[in-house]
Design a protein around this motif. Structure first.
Motif, PDB file in Angstrom:
ATOM      1  N   LEU A   1       0.865  -1.190   0.000  1.00 48.85           N
ATOM      2  CA  LEU A   1       0.000   0.000   0.000  1.00 48.85           C
ATOM      3  C   LEU A   1       0.895   1.231   0.000  1.00 48.85           C
ATOM      4  CD1 LEU A   1      -2.426  -1.016   2.926  1.00 48.85           C
ATOM      5  CD2 LEU A   1      -2.681  -1.528   0.489  1.00 48.85           C
ATOM      6  N   ASN A   2       0.415   2.322  -0.573  1.00 47.80           N
ATOM      7  CA  ASN A   2       1.191   3.558  -0.450  1.00 47.80           C
ATOM      8  C   ASN A   2       0.871   4.200   0.902  1.00 47.80           C
ATOM      9  OD1 ASN A   2      -1.237   4.922  -0.729  1.00 47.80           O
ATOM     10  ND2 ASN A   2      -0.888   5.515  -2.852  1.00 47.80           N
TER      11      ASN A   2
ATOM     12  N   TRP B   1      -2.620   4.476   2.030  1.00 42.71           N
ATOM     13  CA  TRP B   1      -3.357   3.224   2.221  1.00 42.71           C
ATOM     14  C   TRP B   1      -3.991   2.685   0.944  1.00 42.71           C
ATOM     15  CZ3 TRP B   1      -2.624   0.919   6.881  1.00 42.71           C
ATOM     16  CH2 TRP B   1      -2.214   1.756   7.937  1.00 42.71           C
TER      17      TRP B   1
ATOM     18  N   VAL C   1       1.422  -4.297   7.951  1.00 46.40           N
ATOM     19  CA  VAL C   1      -0.012  -4.053   8.146  1.00 46.40           C
ATOM     20  C   VAL C   1      -0.732  -5.360   8.484  1.00 46.40           C
ATOM     21  CG1 VAL C   1      -2.141  -3.197   7.070  1.00 46.40           C
ATOM     22  CG2 VAL C   1       0.032  -2.050   6.598  1.00 46.40           C
TER      23      VAL C   1
ATOM     24  N   ARG D   1       2.924  -1.309   4.152  1.00 39.30           N
ATOM     25  CA  ARG D   1       2.558   0.040   3.721  1.00 39.30           C
ATOM     26  C   ARG D   1       3.790   0.931   3.726  1.00 39.30           C
ATOM     27  NH1 ARG D   1       1.185   4.233   7.574  1.00 39.30           N
ATOM     28  NH2 ARG D   1       0.444   6.051   6.452  1.00 39.30           N
TER      29      ARG D   1
ATOM     30  N   TRP E   1      -8.126  -4.447   1.697  1.00 46.54           N
ATOM     31  CA  TRP E   1      -7.377  -3.400   0.998  1.00 46.54           C
ATOM     32  C   TRP E   1      -7.669  -3.336  -0.486  1.00 46.54           C
ATOM     33  CZ3 TRP E   1      -5.833  -0.642   4.790  1.00 46.54           C
ATOM     34  CH2 TRP E   1      -5.624  -1.285   6.021  1.00 46.54           C
TER      35      TRP E   1
END
Ligand SMILES: [Zn+2]
Length: 181
Positions: A6-7, A10, A33, A55, A167
């Protein structure tokens, strides 16, 4: 096994081999995460659960986009449509057709690969479009940009780790229309 990345905001940006995720964790570039509860990595000095979702801690610098020659990007370039009959095909249904067949010297590159539905691909077989009397909707080219809506459409699909579900949106999210509230 793969790790979903994830960036900092999120949002899912990539899937990488878990080994790479471990390296990024050790370098302090990402935070953990989610982990695979049932998969433990043991070495002489440590024992950790395999990372399932990580993340990035900082915003990534935007690099000049390089459009990689990949199935996903060919699919995006062709707008998810069979380039022979124009029918919309899902990623799972799409086949990747060599316009000039490999047996006739056609290469695997932007200018010679298009997506096709299964019936069209089978009808074309090992022939050129002319021989098969099939016309391409558009001549395949190396794209300079891709339609935004079709890029990074990470969707959760059966077979993916359940920890990714939080996600990733599912297909109905991506293809549903937006409603104003
Ligand atoms: Zn077709």
């Amino acid at each position: 096994m793969e790790t979903l990345v994830l960036n900092a905001g999120w949002q899912p940006v990539a899937r990488i081999p878990w080994q790479r995720a471990i390296t990024l964790l050790f370098l302090g570039k990402v935070e953990l995460v989610e982990e695979y509860e049932d998969k433990t990595i043991r070495s002489v000095t440590f024992e950790v659960k395999m990372p399932s979702v990580v993340r990035f801690l900082r915003m990534l610098k935007r690099r000049k986009p390089v459009i990689r020659f990949s199935r996903e990007n060919v699919y995006a370039r062709d707008l998810g449509r069979c380039q022979y009959c124009g029918r919309n095909v899902t990623r799972a249904e799409a086949t990747y057709d060599h316009v000039i067949p490999r047996s006739k010297g056609g290469g695997t590159h932007w200018e010679n690969i298009v997506i096709a539905c299964v019936p069209c691909n089978q009808a074309k077989g090992g022939m050129t479009p002319e021989q098969a009397r099939m016309r391409l909707l558009t001549a395949p080219v190396k794209p300079t940009k891709l339609p935004q809506t079709l890029r990074f459409t990470f969707t959760w699909q059966k077979g993916m780790p359940s920890t990714w579900k939080n996600w990733l949106r599912d297909l109905t999210y991506w293809h549903g229309s937006l409603e104003e509230d």
